[in-house]
Design a protein around this motif. Structure first.
Motif, PDB file in Angstrom:
ATOM      1  N   HIS A  59      -2.536  21.160   5.054  1.00  0.00           N
ATOM      2  CA  HIS A  59      -3.269  22.271   4.451  1.00  0.00           C
ATOM      3  C   HIS A  59      -2.754  22.599   3.046  1.00  0.00           C
ATOM      4  O   HIS A  59      -3.389  23.356   2.320  1.00  0.00           O
ATOM      5  N   LEU A  60      -1.622  22.013   2.638  1.00  0.00           N
ATOM      6  CA  LEU A  60      -1.049  22.261   1.319  1.00  0.00           C
ATOM      7  C   LEU A  60      -1.156  21.071   0.377  1.00  0.00           C
ATOM      8  O   LEU A  60      -0.986  21.226  -0.830  1.00  0.00           O
ATOM      9  N   VAL A  61      -1.385  19.880   0.927  1.00  0.00           N
ATOM     10  CA  VAL A  61      -1.401  18.668   0.106  1.00  0.00           C
ATOM     11  C   VAL A  61      -2.711  17.914   0.271  1.00  0.00           C
ATOM     12  O   VAL A  61      -3.427  18.095   1.255  1.00  0.00           O
ATOM     13  N   SER A  62      -3.005  17.062  -0.711  1.00  0.00           N
ATOM     14  CA  SER A  62      -4.103  16.106  -0.560  1.00  0.00           C
ATOM     15  C   SER A  62      -3.471  14.725  -0.607  1.00  0.00           C
ATOM     16  O   SER A  62      -2.474  14.520  -1.296  1.00  0.00           O
ATOM     17  N   SER A  63      -4.042  13.803   0.136  1.00  0.00           N
ATOM     18  CA  SER A  63      -3.470  12.460   0.154  1.00  0.00           C
ATOM     19  C   SER A  63      -4.586  11.431   0.175  1.00  0.00           C
ATOM     20  O   SER A  63      -5.681  11.687   0.679  1.00  0.00           O
ATOM     21  N   GLU A  64      -4.284  10.275  -0.405  1.00  0.00           N
ATOM     22  CA  GLU A  64      -5.222   9.162  -0.373  1.00  0.00           C
ATOM     23  C   GLU A  64      -4.422   7.862  -0.383  1.00  0.00           C
ATOM     24  O   GLU A  64      -3.313   7.814  -0.916  1.00  0.00           O
ATOM     25  N   MET A 106       0.843  -1.181   0.000  1.00  0.00           N
ATOM     26  CA  MET A 106       0.000   0.000   0.000  1.00  0.00           C
ATOM     27  C   MET A 106       0.886   1.241   0.000  1.00  0.00           C
ATOM     28  O   MET A 106       1.992   1.229   0.509  1.00  0.00           O
ATOM     29  N   ALA A 107       0.337   2.304  -0.566  1.00  0.00           N
ATOM     30  CA  ALA A 107       1.085   3.538  -0.672  1.00  0.00           C
ATOM     31  C   ALA A 107       0.160   4.726  -0.470  1.00  0.00           C
ATOM     32  O   ALA A 107      -1.062   4.596  -0.500  1.00  0.00           O
ATOM     33  N   LEU A 108       0.758   5.870  -0.254  1.00  0.00           N
ATOM     34  CA  LEU A 108       0.019   7.115  -0.169  1.00  0.00           C
ATOM     35  C   LEU A 108       0.244   7.898  -1.453  1.00  0.00           C
ATOM     36  O   LEU A 108       1.381   8.057  -1.899  1.00  0.00           O
ATOM     37  N   LYS A 109      -0.838   8.366  -2.040  1.00  0.00           N
ATOM     38  CA  LYS A 109      -0.729   9.227  -3.215  1.00  0.00           C
ATOM     39  C   LYS A 109      -0.852  10.656  -2.701  1.00  0.00           C
ATOM     40  O   LYS A 109      -1.887  11.052  -2.174  1.00  0.00           O
ATOM     41  N   VAL A 110       0.230  11.416  -2.830  1.00  0.00           N
ATOM     42  CA  VAL A 110       0.288  12.765  -2.278  1.00  0.00           C
ATOM     43  C   VAL A 110       0.368  13.755  -3.428  1.00  0.00           C
ATOM     44  O   VAL A 110       1.153  13.583  -4.350  1.00  0.00           O
ATOM     45  N   LYS A 111      -0.457  14.806  -3.371  1.00  0.00           N
ATOM     46  CA  LYS A 111      -0.469  15.827  -4.420  1.00  0.00           C
ATOM     47  C   LYS A 111      -0.411  17.206  -3.778  1.00  0.00           C
ATOM     48  O   LYS A 111      -1.133  17.482  -2.819  1.00  0.00           O
ATOM     49  N   LEU A 112       0.443  18.065  -4.305  1.00  0.00           N
ATOM     50  CA  LEU A 112       0.553  19.439  -3.824  1.00  0.00           C
ATOM     51  C   LEU A 112      -0.569  20.251  -4.465  1.00  0.00           C
ATOM     52  O   LEU A 112      -0.566  20.481  -5.670  1.00  0.00           O
ATOM     53  N   VAL A 113      -1.562  20.651  -3.664  1.00  0.00           N
ATOM     54  CA  VAL A 113      -2.747  21.308  -4.202  1.00  0.00           C
ATOM     55  C   VAL A 113      -2.782  22.807  -3.924  1.00  0.00           C
ATOM     56  O   VAL A 113      -3.615  23.510  -4.493  1.00  0.00           O
ATOM     57  N   LYS A 114      -1.920  23.289  -3.066  1.00  0.00           N
ATOM     58  CA  LYS A 114      -1.842  24.725  -2.803  1.00  0.00           C
ATOM     59  C   LYS A 114      -0.391  25.158  -2.924  1.00  0.00           C
ATOM     60  O   LYS A 114       0.535  24.377  -2.688  1.00  0.00           O
ATOM     61  N   SER A 115      -0.204  26.405  -3.267  1.00  0.00           N
ATOM     62  CA  SER A 115       1.142  26.935  -3.433  1.00  0.00           C
ATOM     63  C   SER A 115       1.869  26.964  -2.090  1.00  0.00           C
ATOM     64  O   SER A 115       1.275  27.234  -1.046  1.00  0.00           O
ATOM     65  N   ASP A 148       2.275  18.679  -8.483  1.00  0.00           N
ATOM     66  CA  ASP A 148       3.053  17.433  -8.502  1.00  0.00           C
ATOM     67  C   ASP A 148       2.361  16.349  -7.683  1.00  0.00           C
ATOM     68  O   ASP A 148       1.750  16.627  -6.650  1.00  0.00           O
ATOM     69  N   GLU A 149       2.458  15.112  -8.174  1.00  0.00           N
ATOM     70  CA  GLU A 149       1.929  13.950  -7.461  1.00  0.00           C
ATOM     71  C   GLU A 149       3.041  12.954  -7.251  1.00  0.00           C
ATOM     72  O   GLU A 149       3.897  12.783  -8.111  1.00  0.00           O
ATOM     73  N   ARG A 150       3.026  12.260  -6.117  1.00  0.00           N
ATOM     74  CA  ARG A 150       4.008  11.218  -5.843  1.00  0.00           C
ATOM     75  C   ARG A 150       3.348  10.077  -5.104  1.00  0.00           C
ATOM     76  O   ARG A 150       2.395  10.285  -4.351  1.00  0.00           O
ATOM     77  N   LEU A 151       3.861   8.887  -5.322  1.00  0.00           N
ATOM     78  CA  LEU A 151       3.476   7.735  -4.514  1.00  0.00           C
ATOM     79  C   LEU A 151       4.586   7.517  -3.502  1.00  0.00           C
ATOM     80  O   LEU A 151       5.747   7.362  -3.881  1.00  0.00           O
ATOM     81  N   VAL A 152       4.245   7.542  -2.233  1.00  0.00           N
ATOM     82  CA  VAL A 152       5.228   7.302  -1.181  1.00  0.00           C
ATOM     83  C   VAL A 152       4.750   6.125  -0.349  1.00  0.00           C
ATOM     84  O   VAL A 152       3.545   5.845  -0.267  1.00  0.00           O
ATOM     85  N   LYS A 153       5.684   5.441   0.265  1.00  0.00           N
ATOM     86  CA  LYS A 153       5.323   4.312   1.114  1.00  0.00           C
ATOM     87  C   LYS A 153       4.452   4.777   2.266  1.00  0.00           C
ATOM     88  O   LYS A 153       4.640   5.859   2.811  1.00  0.00           O
ATOM     89  N   ASP A 154       3.515   3.941   2.633  1.00  0.00           N
ATOM     90  CA  ASP A 154       2.599   4.263   3.724  1.00  0.00           C
ATOM     91  C   ASP A 154       3.246   3.864   5.041  1.00  0.00           C
ATOM     92  O   ASP A 154       3.021   2.782   5.561  1.00  0.00           O
ATOM     93  N   THR A 155       4.083   4.756   5.557  1.00  0.00           N
ATOM     94  CA  THR A 155       4.766   4.521   6.825  1.00  0.00           C
ATOM     95  C   THR A 155       4.373   5.620   7.802  1.00  0.00           C
ATOM     96  O   THR A 155       3.908   6.696   7.385  1.00  0.00           O
ATOM     97  N   PRO A 156       4.551   5.376   9.087  1.00  0.00           N
ATOM     98  CA  PRO A 156       4.215   6.412  10.074  1.00  0.00           C
ATOM     99  C   PRO A 156       4.992   7.721   9.851  1.00  0.00           C
ATOM    100  O   PRO A 156       4.438   8.806  10.044  1.00  0.00           O
TER     101      PRO A 156
END
Length: 86
Positions: A51-56, A1-10, A32-40
């Motif tokens: 407040h700057l990124v969205s993640s799923e 499993m991974a986290l999809k992180v996207k920078l949605v605000k400047s 920008d979007e990145r897949l990062v490992k789902d770690t603590p």
């Protein structure tokens, strides 16, 4: 499993600490979007700048980071290969 992180605000006007956190997630510019490992630790980074990124959470695995040799080492290897040929 991974986290999809996207920078949605400047990130303009953000503190150095927040900019470092965004950079640590591998995000460079707006959108920008990145897949990062789902770690603590990665979840903590996302929480810090929530407040700057969205993640799923996604079912894909995060790609392994590519390792690059330093420029000096690459130049040395090329010189050795060239010397061995001629």
């Amino acid at each position: 499993m991974a986290l999809k992180v996207k920078l949605v605000k400047s990130s303009a006007g953000s503190s150095k600490e927040m900019l470092d956190t965004i950079r640590g997630l591998g995000l460079k510019k707006f959108g920008d979007e990145r897949l990062v490992k789902d770690t603590p630790s990665n979840r903590g980074l996302v929480f810090k700048v929530k407040h700057l990124v969205s993640s799923e959470v996604v079912q894909q695995e995060a790609p392994a980071p590519k390792r690059r040799k330093p420029r000096k080492i690459v130049a040395r290897d090329r010189a050795r290969a060239k010397a061995a040929q001629g």
